[in-house]
Design a protein around this motif. Sequence first.
Motif, PDB file in Angstrom:
ATOM      1  N   THR A  24      15.334 -19.266 -32.204  1.00 61.42           N
ATOM      2  CA  THR A  24      14.228 -18.528 -32.044  1.00 61.42           C
ATOM      3  C   THR A  24      13.333 -18.227 -33.518  1.00 61.42           C
ATOM      4  OG1 THR A  24      15.048 -17.045 -30.331  1.00 61.42           O
ATOM      5  CG2 THR A  24      12.824 -16.378 -31.337  1.00 61.42           C
TER       6      THR A  24
ATOM      7  N   VAL B 190      14.309 -25.865 -27.032  1.00 55.53           N
ATOM      8  CA  VAL B 190      14.920 -25.662 -25.689  1.00 55.53           C
ATOM      9  C   VAL B 190      16.145 -26.429 -25.907  1.00 55.53           C
ATOM     10  CG1 VAL B 190      14.833 -25.444 -23.057  1.00 55.53           C
ATOM     11  CG2 VAL B 190      13.097 -24.446 -24.751  1.00 55.53           C
TER      12      VAL B 190
ATOM     13  N   ARG C 178      18.954 -25.686 -28.076  1.00 52.53           N
ATOM     14  CA  ARG C 178      19.802 -24.383 -27.837  1.00 52.53           C
ATOM     15  C   ARG C 178      20.801 -24.936 -26.991  1.00 52.53           C
ATOM     16  NH1 ARG C 178      23.111 -21.995 -26.999  1.00 52.53           N
ATOM     17  NH2 ARG C 178      23.106 -19.635 -26.567  1.00 52.53           N
TER      18      ARG C 178
END
Length: 246
Positions: A66, A169, A172
Motif C-alpha cells: 500500500t 495489485v 501483491r
Amino acid sequence: MDITALPSLSDFYEGADQWREVLSLLPVLVLLEVVLSADNAVALAAIARSGNAPERERLSLNIGITLALVLRIGLIVVAQWVLQHPWVQLVAAVYLMWLVFDHFWQRNHKEAEIESDDQDIKKMPRGLVKTVVLLAFTDLAFSIDSVAAAVAISDQVILIVTGAIIGIVALRFTSGLFIRWLDEYPRLETAGFLAVAFVALRLILHVVLPFLNQPDWLTLIVVLVFFSWGLSIKKTETMIDPPHAG
C-alpha cells in the motif's frame, strides 16, 4: 520491471485517451504485469518471508505494498524531474545491487553458521516497520526506470496511474504466491535475485551508456530463463515434512 517500460506498446497507449479504450487494454496489462513483475515479487517475498510467521508476512505485504502504491504515484508526479536527473536511476540500481549482495552474503553466512554449529539456529525476525519500509523502497527502486520511461512515452497520467495500480495489485498476489513457492522450490530465491541483479545492471548501463540499445524482449527472455531454472526442481514431500520417529 513494469508494463509501462515496454515501448512496443506505446502505439496502443497513445490512442488510449478514453476510459473505454484503457479498459480494453486491462487484460493485456494484467497478464504482462504478472510476468514482468516476477523479479520484483521474489525480492519482496524474500523480504516479507524473513519473519517466518504467515500472519506477519501478510500484514507486512499489505502495508508495504500500500505504501509502495503511494510512492509510485508520487514518483509519477515527479517523473519529469527524474528524467532530468539520471543519478536517481543510478541510486536505484545501486540499491538493487545491494539487495542482491546482502541476500547472498546473509545466505552464505547462515550456511557457515549451520556448518560450524550443529544446533537449530533461529534468526530473529526483522521488525514490522523495517520490513514495511524495505518492501516499499524496494518496489520504488524497481519502478523508477519504468515510470520515467512511461512518462517519456506518454503524458496520459490516467493510463500511467492505471498501470501502476494494476502493477501493485498483481505484485501483491504474485508476492504472496512466491512466499509459498520459496519453500517448495529451492532454486527459486536464487533465480529471483539473479534476475534482480540483471535488471540492476541493465539500469546502470542505461544511465552510463544511454545510447546503447537494450531491447525489452531480451530482458524478458533472460528473466524467463532465470525463473524456468528456478522452478525446475521442487522439494519432495519427505524433505518438507519428514516422518517422526516412533
